[in-house]
Motif scaffolding. Structure first.
Motif, PDB file in Angstrom:
ATOM      1  N   HIS A  60     -14.964 -16.894 -56.131  1.00 20.69           N
ATOM      2  CA  HIS A  60     -14.171 -16.012 -56.057  1.00 20.69           C
ATOM      3  C   HIS A  60     -14.903 -14.793 -55.777  1.00 20.69           C
ATOM      4  O   HIS A  60     -14.548 -13.994 -54.810  1.00 20.69           O
ATOM      5  N   SER A  63     -15.729 -14.982 -52.009  1.00 21.43           N
ATOM      6  CA  SER A  63     -14.596 -14.414 -51.125  1.00 21.43           C
ATOM      7  C   SER A  63     -14.315 -13.227 -51.133  1.00 21.43           C
ATOM      8  O   SER A  63     -14.059 -12.622 -50.079  1.00 21.43           O
ATOM      9  N   GLU A  64     -14.571 -12.576 -52.162  1.00 23.55           N
ATOM     10  CA  GLU A  64     -14.075 -11.252 -52.513  1.00 23.55           C
ATOM     11  C   GLU A  64     -15.145 -10.261 -51.527  1.00 23.55           C
ATOM     12  O   GLU A  64     -14.961  -9.376 -50.932  1.00 23.55           O
ATOM     13  N   GLN A  65     -16.538 -10.779 -51.699  1.00 20.50           N
ATOM     14  CA  GLN A  65     -17.542  -9.983 -50.772  1.00 20.50           C
ATOM     15  C   GLN A  65     -17.364  -9.987 -49.373  1.00 20.50           C
ATOM     16  O   GLN A  65     -17.582  -9.146 -48.603  1.00 20.50           O
ATOM     17  N   LYS A  66     -16.915 -11.357 -49.073  1.00 25.44           N
ATOM     18  CA  LYS A  66     -16.849 -11.496 -47.470  1.00 25.44           C
ATOM     19  C   LYS A  66     -15.492 -10.559 -46.976  1.00 25.44           C
ATOM     20  O   LYS A  66     -15.477  -9.911 -46.017  1.00 25.44           O
ATOM     21  N   ARG A  67     -14.360 -10.692 -47.856  1.00 28.75           N
ATOM     22  CA  ARG A  67     -13.275  -9.827 -47.651  1.00 28.75           C
ATOM     23  C   ARG A  67     -13.442  -8.564 -47.643  1.00 28.75           C
ATOM     24  O   ARG A  67     -13.202  -7.615 -46.421  1.00 28.75           O
ATOM     25  N   ARG A  68     -14.387  -7.929 -48.370  1.00 27.40           N
ATOM     26  CA  ARG A  68     -14.575  -6.364 -48.284  1.00 27.40           C
ATOM     27  C   ARG A  68     -15.697  -6.088 -47.253  1.00 27.40           C
ATOM     28  O   ARG A  68     -15.584  -4.902 -46.525  1.00 27.40           O
ATOM     29  N   GLN A  69     -16.596  -6.975 -46.687  1.00 27.05           N
ATOM     30  CA  GLN A  69     -17.264  -6.808 -45.817  1.00 27.05           C
ATOM     31  C   GLN A  69     -16.695  -6.744 -44.378  1.00 27.05           C
ATOM     32  O   GLN A  69     -16.908  -5.913 -43.438  1.00 27.05           O
ATOM     33  N   ASN A  70     -15.693  -7.605 -44.246  1.00 27.13           N
ATOM     34  CA  ASN A  70     -14.763  -7.679 -43.000  1.00 27.13           C
ATOM     35  C   ASN A  70     -14.075  -6.407 -43.040  1.00 27.13           C
ATOM     36  O   ASN A  70     -13.829  -5.990 -41.864  1.00 27.13           O
ATOM     37  N   ILE A  71     -13.530  -5.712 -44.051  1.00 27.20           N
ATOM     38  CA  ILE A  71     -12.802  -4.596 -44.010  1.00 27.20           C
ATOM     39  C   ILE A  71     -13.799  -3.618 -43.515  1.00 27.20           C
ATOM     40  O   ILE A  71     -13.631  -2.598 -42.676  1.00 27.20           O
TER      41      ILE A  71
END
Length: 122
Positions: A60, A63-71
């Protein structure tokens, strides 16, 4: 020449690649045979094996770190594309507001050009 056009002409025309790599932590070299870690520190197991609560939590977080980096990457791309934005402007609300203004400007320019093309063809 209007505000957008002046800044647009002064900006480089190259658009950054969309697939930038996020900084990821290094995976541990001591792994259990049943579980392996992917590059984003996600834990995967063989079919039929369940993840522990710690492994679920680690997945989790990754995944959250990847989501933030994509943003962050998306906002960085908007800063490079929208002529009225500068890299020092990090307010997400400002970035979105100026992006909407720029899109409206581009749509207006498109309508003007289409009108000129229609006038020229008649």
């Amino acid at each position: 020449m209007d505000h957008f056009q002046q800044q647009f002409d002064a900006r480089p025309t190259e658009i950054p690649a969309t697939g930038t790599k996020a900084a990821s932590g290094t995976a541990d070299s001591a792994q259990t045979p049943a579980a392996t870690k992917t590059r984003a520190s996600r834990v995967t197991k063989k079919k039929g094996e369940l993840l522990t609560e710690d492994e679920k939590k680690a997945n989790h977080i990754a995944s959250e770190q990847k989501r933030r980096q994509n943003i962050r990457t998306g906002y960085d791309q908007l800063i490079q594309i929208v002529p009225t934005l500068t890299p020092s402007q990090r307010s997400e609300a400002l970035i979105l507001q100026k992006t909407v203004e720029y899109i409206k400007y581009l749509l207006m320019e498109r309508e003007i050009l289409e009108g000129q093309m229609n006038d020229a063809s008649h």
